[in-house]
Design an enzyme around this catalytic site. Structure first.
Site, mmCIF file in Angstrom:
data_model
loop_
_atom_site.group_PDB
_atom_site.id
_atom_site.type_symbol
_atom_site.label_atom_id
_atom_site.label_comp_id
_atom_site.label_asym_id
_atom_site.label_seq_id
_atom_site.Cartn_x
_atom_site.Cartn_y
_atom_site.Cartn_z
ATOM 1 C CD GLU A 99 10.069 7.443 7.242
ATOM 2 O OE1 GLU A 99 10.381 6.262 6.945
ATOM 3 O OE2 GLU A 99 8.944 7.780 7.604
ATOM 4 C CB CYS A 154 8.068 3.749 8.739
ATOM 5 S SG CYS A 154 8.204 5.171 9.851
#
Length: 464
Positions: free
Chosen positions: A212, A246
């Protein structure tokens, strides 16, 4: 260091080898124990994370980290029985009357490399999926959150012992050694550059990885959408944890002629929600001087190249606090439009028509998330179908990460693989295909010698 890591992995591997398929009740008990840890120790957790940031809203930790993990635990508990049940599959006429199924087996020991920005959610979140799938775990915490890292190691040892979860703390050298261990699966959350290094280290052991990696998540404001409502829905996802998220909106593509209004609305709303942000305990600090200097440099370079800056509030250059800073008249040559910002800076780019906005998104590396604001179904469909991103939202931003029924992960430079919910259970399981042959089996008719008429007949029946 390497010996300690290897010994820890061997302990977990031995525990797994002694009990390769935990029962439904055992997995549920693991999840309930994690839930109890989070609820009982939430104050200590929030305080430790705030100390690591210098100042982080205790409520942000509860809302953005503890709540989503507790929600994920409830979701997994509700669906785990069905997920564990072997999946029956059709065998087809050729294999009649045999029976086929898929059994989801635990992989073994899962390695997790957690980042600093959401140190609880991005360590305990993967634990939920890994535990539901019946695995053991070893977790490397970020060296930039040492207080929480030490606390979490103590709590996991207290609540789980050493044969289910082990938590490792240390610097980048420890992280490199950790990534080179022969896990059964490795999940990494962090930057794209470090993700490449992690993947290379894992490749030596043929360890599968879930990465990720973030990226520049764009916002497209449709021509039909109200600008004031856009600001209301966009502000919190951008400023939560001071933009150190993020999936935070990284830049906005706004219709020409509406940029000024958007700037004004965002600034006014910020001052309404966070008056005197420098002294406001609801406002989280940029985690380190290094990160603050990086943000300041991005901003300075953009201004030197012709960008216009609007600060929602004034601030001291030496302080770690940064308010929302809106940046207009930016170009693709500026670093602020090339690198993931990871802070409260928000570039706003004007576009002439929707096609131009879509082309601008597609000209950049595929992001972790994409957000479109429009009530026009045709606009929504066009953006969703014509762009690529790990996840997406319509008429909001960032909070899709908390939806337990959809997968979370990146695509291309923003990552690979998914977890959360059913996809998380699958990611940390071995989908073992099993076929049970019946007493009668048509494939016997294919046995040599092949020049028999029955073999010819079978070929004509099935090769057509």
């Amino acid at each position: 260091m390497q010996q300690d890591l290897t010994a820890g992995l061997e302990q977990l591997t031995t525990a797994y080898a002694c009990h390769r398929y935990p029962t439904l009740n055992e997995r549920k008990q693991w999840l309930l124990t994690l839930k109890r840890l989070l609820i009982e120790k939430q104050d200590e957790i929030a305080t430790a994370i705030s100390e690591d940031f210098g100042r982080r809203s205790l409520d942000e930790t509860r809302i953005l980290e503890i709540l989503p993990v507790v929600s994920a635990i409830r979701f997994n508990l509700r669906h785990l029985r069905r997920w564990m049940r072997p999946s029956r599959r059709s065998s087809g006429l050729l294999f009649f009357p045999g029976k086929s199924q898929v059994l989801y087996q635990p992989l073994g020991v899962i390695g997790v490399v957690a980042p600093w920005n959401y140190p609880l959610m991005l360590s305990a979140g993967p634990m939920v999926s890994a535990m539901a799938a019946g695995n053991r775990m070893m977790i490397k915490m970020s060296e930039f959150t040492p207080n929480f890292g030490r606390l979490f190691a103590e709590l996991c040892k207290q609540y789980f012992g050493d044969d289910l979860v082990q938590v490792v703390n240390g610097d980048s050298q420890v992280a490199q050694a950790f990534s080179s261990l022969p896990f059964d699966h490795l999940l990494f959350t962090g930057s794209t550059n470090i993700g490449r290094a992690v993947m290379k280290a894992a490749a030596d052991n043929l360890t599968p990885v879930t990465l990720e990696l973030g990226g520049k998540s764009p916002v497209i404001i449709g021509p039909d959408y109200d600008i004031r409502e856009t600001a209301r829905r966009l502000l919190w996802p951008k400023i939560m944890s001071s933009g150190q998220t993020c999936v935070a909106p990284d830049y906005v593509l706004c219709p020409e002629g509406k940029v000024g209004q958007l700037v004004d609305e965002l600034k006014a709303l910020y001052n309404h929600q966070l008056p005197d942000a420098a002294a406001n305990m609801d406002c989280t600090y940029v985690i380190s001087e290094r990160q603050r200097a990086r943000l300041d440099q991005l901003l300075t370079e953009a201004v030197d190249m012709g960008a216009r800056v609007v600060k929602a509030q004034e601030y001291s250059p030496e302080a770690r606090h940064r308010p929302l800073i809106l940046v207009t008249e930016v170009t693709s040559k500026m670093r602020i439009m090339q690198e993931e910002i990871f802070g409260p800076l928000l570039p706003i780019v004007a576009y002439k028509d929707l096609q131009q906005a879509v082309e601008m998104v597609n000209a950049a590396p595929r992001p972790l998330a994409l957000y479109v604001f429009s009530n026009d179904a045709a606009v929504q469909r066009r953006v969703m179908e014509q762009t690529h991103s790990g996840g997406a939202m319509v008429n909001d931003a960032a909070i899709h990460v908390g939806v337990d029924s959809i997968p979370f992960g990146g695509v291309g430079p923003s990552g690979m693989g998914h977890y959360h919910g059913w996809e998380g259970f699958q990611q940390f399981s071995n989908a073992k295909g099993i076929h049970r042959r019946g007493r009668i089996h048509l494939t016997r008719l294919f046995n040599p010698p092949y020049n028999r008429w029955l073999v010819r007949l079978m070929q004509k029946l099935f090769i057509r």
